[in-house]
Design an enzyme around this catalytic site. Structure first.
Site, PDB file in Angstrom:
ATOM      1  N   HIS A  75       7.386  -3.202  13.848  1.00 21.17           N
ATOM      2  CA  HIS A  75       6.152  -2.428  14.016  1.00 21.17           C
ATOM      3  C   HIS A  75       4.950  -3.372  14.049  1.00 21.17           C
ATOM      4  O   HIS A  75       4.774  -4.179  13.146  1.00 21.17           O
ATOM      5  CB  HIS A  75       5.969  -1.441  12.866  1.00 21.17           C
ATOM      6  CG  HIS A  75       6.844  -0.227  12.986  1.00 21.17           C
ATOM      7  ND1 HIS A  75       6.661   0.902  12.231  1.00 21.17           N
ATOM      8  CD2 HIS A  75       7.889   0.029  13.803  1.00 21.17           C
ATOM      9  CE1 HIS A  75       7.573   1.805  12.565  1.00 21.17           C
ATOM     10  NE2 HIS A  75       8.333   1.297  13.509  1.00 21.17           N
ATOM     11  N   TYR A 204      -0.444   6.830   7.672  1.00 20.84           N
ATOM     12  CA  TYR A 204      -0.991   6.973   6.315  1.00 20.84           C
ATOM     13  C   TYR A 204      -2.126   7.993   6.414  1.00 20.84           C
ATOM     14  O   TYR A 204      -3.114   7.752   7.109  1.00 20.84           O
ATOM     15  CB  TYR A 204      -1.554   5.643   5.811  1.00 20.84           C
ATOM     16  CG  TYR A 204      -0.505   4.602   5.494  1.00 20.84           C
ATOM     17  CD1 TYR A 204       0.093   3.828   6.491  1.00 20.84           C
ATOM     18  CD2 TYR A 204      -0.101   4.373   4.178  1.00 20.84           C
ATOM     19  CE1 TYR A 204       1.055   2.871   6.192  1.00 20.84           C
ATOM     20  CE2 TYR A 204       0.855   3.419   3.862  1.00 20.84           C
ATOM     21  CZ  TYR A 204       1.432   2.678   4.871  1.00 20.84           C
ATOM     22  OH  TYR A 204       2.385   1.734   4.567  1.00 20.84           O
ATOM     23  N   PRO A 295       3.197   1.960  -4.209  1.00 17.38           N
ATOM     24  CA  PRO A 295       3.859   1.631  -2.942  1.00 17.38           C
ATOM     25  C   PRO A 295       2.992   1.735  -1.678  1.00 17.38           C
ATOM     26  O   PRO A 295       3.479   1.402  -0.599  1.00 17.38           O
ATOM     27  CB  PRO A 295       5.022   2.628  -2.873  1.00 17.38           C
ATOM     28  CG  PRO A 295       4.629   3.738  -3.770  1.00 17.38           C
ATOM     29  CD  PRO A 295       3.727   3.190  -4.819  1.00 17.38           C
ATOM     30  N   LYS A 299       4.495  -3.399  -0.870  1.00 19.15           N
ATOM     31  CA  LYS A 299       4.587  -4.789  -1.337  1.00 19.15           C
ATOM     32  C   LYS A 299       5.697  -5.055  -2.360  1.00 19.15           C
ATOM     33  O   LYS A 299       6.053  -6.213  -2.594  1.00 19.15           O
ATOM     34  CB  LYS A 299       3.251  -5.220  -1.965  1.00 19.15           C
ATOM     35  CG  LYS A 299       2.139  -5.379  -0.971  1.00 19.15           C
ATOM     36  CD  LYS A 299       2.337  -6.621  -0.125  1.00 19.15           C
ATOM     37  CE  LYS A 299       1.465  -6.633   1.104  1.00 19.15           C
ATOM     38  NZ  LYS A 299       2.141  -6.621   2.369  1.00 19.15           N
ATOM     39  N   TYR A 387      -1.393  -6.490   4.949  1.00 21.56           N
ATOM     40  CA  TYR A 387      -0.245  -5.603   5.159  1.00 21.56           C
ATOM     41  C   TYR A 387       0.953  -6.372   5.721  1.00 21.56           C
ATOM     42  O   TYR A 387       2.079  -6.196   5.260  1.00 21.56           O
ATOM     43  CB  TYR A 387      -0.631  -4.457   6.098  1.00 21.56           C
ATOM     44  CG  TYR A 387       0.379  -3.325   6.126  1.00 21.56           C
ATOM     45  CD1 TYR A 387       0.230  -2.216   5.293  1.00 21.56           C
ATOM     46  CD2 TYR A 387       1.485  -3.362   6.972  1.00 21.56           C
ATOM     47  CE1 TYR A 387       1.151  -1.183   5.294  1.00 21.56           C
ATOM     48  CE2 TYR A 387       2.410  -2.329   6.979  1.00 21.56           C
ATOM     49  CZ  TYR A 387       2.244  -1.246   6.148  1.00 21.56           C
ATOM     50  OH  TYR A 387       3.159  -0.219   6.156  1.00 21.56           O
TER      51      TYR A 387
END
Ligand SMILES: Cc1cc2nc3c(=O)[nH]c(=O)nc-3n(C[C@H](O)[C@H](O)[C@H](O)COP(=O)(O)OP(=O)(O)OC[C@H]3O[C@@H](n4cnc5c(N)ncnc54)[C@H](O)[C@@H]3O)c2cc1C
Length: 398
Positions: A75, A204, A295, A299, A387
C-alpha cells in the site's frame, strides 16, 4: 530435572521471540525458545497486519518472506475520512517511494514456526511456571515444567520477548525501571469479516460517534474496527450493530461498504506504555514486554521487529568480535525509535478518536489538525514518514 545449556534463552514465541531466534540462527548463535502456550494458539492469535519496510526487510533477511512476497499487499497510501469527505495521503509520493505491506501477524508467526521446524532449532511449547533466575550474578537460567518434569536452560543471555503480561519485565529488580503509562478513555472493537475489502487502501475515519478503521488481511478478508467504551462488553455488540456503526462512521458520497460474515470479534483496550531501560545485566527486553502503543499508528509489531533486529546484531557482534558495545547501546538505540513511535501513535490516536470528555474547543483543534494534514504537503509528509516507518539508523542517530 532436565538441564541444558545454550547461548541465548528466549522467553516467548510471539513475533519478537521468533524473529530474534531466526536472526540468531542465521548468525550461527544457538538459542532456545520457551513459550507457555501451544503452537496452535500462537498461530491463531489475530493481531497486527501492517508492516513497515524495515520489518519486511528483516523477514526477507531471515529467509521467511516467500509467502509474504506472494500474498502481501503493498500500500502506497491511506485515506482519512472526516466530515463526510475522504482524503488521500499518498505516502509513497511523500516519502520518496516508501510503502507498507499488509500481511497478518498470524501469518508471520506461521512462517517463522515453519522455518524453525525446518531447521530443528529448539522450541518448547506449553511450558508451565516459567521463571527466570541468576540474573544478578550473570548466570542466567530459565526454569519451567513440562509434562511434570522440571527443566533448566542455562544461557549467556536471556531475551524477554514475552509480551506485556509476561514475566521477564518483573524479573528486573523492583524500582530499577522507570515506567511510563498513558491510558485512553476508549478501546477498539475489531472484527474479521469474510468479505472482499471495500477499499484499495486503509480508511481511517473520524466521526462524532467515534473512530472507525477499514483495514484488510487479504483480497477476501476485511479487518474493521470501531471505537467503543473501554468498559463495554462484546456481548452488547451484535454483528448488525457493528456494521451499522461502520456504515455511519465511514460514510462518504459514492462509496459502499460491503458486509460479510463476521468470523471473529473482540475488544482491544488501548494504552501507551514504556519501561526503561530495556536491559538489566544479562536480561534484555524486546517488543511488547518493554512497550505498548495504541494501534492507530500500526507500530506495535514493527517496534517489536526493530528491537530484535538491533538485539540480534548486537549479539552477533558480541559472539564474533567479543565487543559488548552493541549490547551496551541496545536500550538507548531502541528507545529513540520507540519514543518516536510512541509520539506518532499518541498523535494519530488523539487526532482520530472522539474523546468523550473533550470540550468544544478541543473538538475544533482536532478538526483543524485533520484539515491541516489533508491540505498541507509538509503536514502530510510528516504523517507519511512516520507511518511508513523511519529507517533504524534515522531514528537512532542524534
Ligand atoms: C488484541 C491485539 C490486537 C493488536 N492489533 C494490532 C494492530 O492492529 N496493529 C499493530 O501494530 N499492533 C497491534 N497489536 C500489537 C502487536 O500485536 C504487538 O505489538 C506484537 O504482538 C508484539 O509482539 P511480541 O512478540 O513482542 O509480543 P506478543 O505477540 O505478545 O508475544 C509474546 C509471547 O510470549 C508468550 N508468553 C507470555 N508469557 C509467557 C511466559 N510466562 N512464559 C513463556 N511465554 C510467555 C505469549 O504467549 C506470546 O506468545 C495488537 C495487540 C493485541 C493484544
Amino acid at each position: 530435572m532436565n538441564v541444558e545449556r545454550t547461548k541465548v534463552a528466549i522467553v516467548g514465541a510471539g513475533p519478537s521471540g521468533l524473529l530474534l531466534g531466526r536472526l540468531l540462527e542465521r548468525h550461527g548463535i544457538e538459542n532456545v525458545i520457551i513459550e507457555n502456550r501451544s503452537r496452535e494458539y500462537c498461530e491463531s492469535r489475530i493481531r497486527a497486519g501492517i508492516l513497515e519496510q524495515v520489518t519486511r526487510d528483516a523477514l526477507t533477511e531471515a529467509g521467511v518472506a516467500d509467502r509474504l512476497e506472494r500474498e502481501g499487499m503493498v500500500h502506497g497510501g491511506i485515506y482519512l475520512n472526516f466530515n463526510g469527505q475522504r482524503h488521500h495521503i499518498p505516502m509513497d509520493e511523500l516519502t520518496g517511494g516508501r510503502c507498507v505491506t499488509v500481511y497478518g501477524q498470524s501469518e508471520i508467526v506461521k512462517d517463522l514456526f515453519a522455518a524453525r521446524e525446518a531447521t530443528g532449532a529448539p522450541i518448547v511449547f506449553e511450558a508451565e511456571d516459567v521463571s527466570l533466575d541468576g540474573i544478578d550474578n550473570d548466570e542466567p537460567v530459565v526454569r519451567y515444567r513440562l509434562g511434570g518434569v522440571e527443566h533448566e536452560v542455562h544461557a549467556d543471555y536471556i531475551a524477554g520477548c514475552d509480551g506485556f503480561h509476561g514475566i521477564s519485565r518483573d524479573a528486573m529488580p523492583d524500582g530499577y525501571q522507570q515506567l511510563y503509562l498513558r491510558e485512553y478513555p476508549f478501546a477498539w472493537l475489531g472484527i474479521m469479516a469474510s468479505v472482499a475489502p471495500s477499499t484499495d487502501e486503509l480508511i481511517y475515519a473520524q466521526h462524532p460517534n467515534g473512530f472507525a478503521l477499514h483495514s484488510m488481511r487479504s483480497a477476501s478478508v476485511s479487518r474493521l474496527y470501531i471505537q467503543v467504551d473501554p468498559n463495554d462488553d462484546i456481548a452488547n455488540w451484535s454483528d448488525a450493530r457493528i456494521w451499522e456503526q461502520l456504515h455511519i462512521r465511514m460514510a462518504t458520497d459514492g462509496w459502499t461498504l460491503h458486509e460479510g460474515p463476521v468470523t471473529e470479534k473482540s475488544i482491544l483496550p488501548m494504552r501507551s506504555f514504556v519501561a526503561t531501560p530495556m536491559r538489566y545485566r544479562s536480561l534484555f527486553l524486546a517488543g511488547d514486554a518493554a512497550h505498548i502503543v495504541p494501534p492507530a499508528g500500526a507500530k506495535g509489531l514493527n517496534l517489536a521487529a526493530a528491537d530484535v533486529i538491533v538485539l540480534a546484531h548486537a549479539l552477533a557482534d558480541r559472539y564474533s568480535s567479543g565487543s559488548e558495545t552493541g549490547l551496551d547501546e541496545y536500550s538507548d538505540r531502541c528507545l529513540r525509535r520507540i519514543w518516536r513511535a510512541q509520539h506518532f501513535s499518541w498523535w494519530m490516536t488523539q487526532m482520530l478518536h472522539t474523546n468523550p470528555s473533550e470540550d468544544a474547543y478541543g473538538q475544533q483543534l482536532q478538526r483543524s489538525q485533520l484539515e491541516y494534514v489533508c491540505s498541507s504537503t509538509a503536514a502530510a509528509k510528516s504523517l507519511a514518514e512516520n507511518y511508513v516507518g523511519l529507517a533504524i539508523e534515522q531514528a537512532v542517530s542524534a
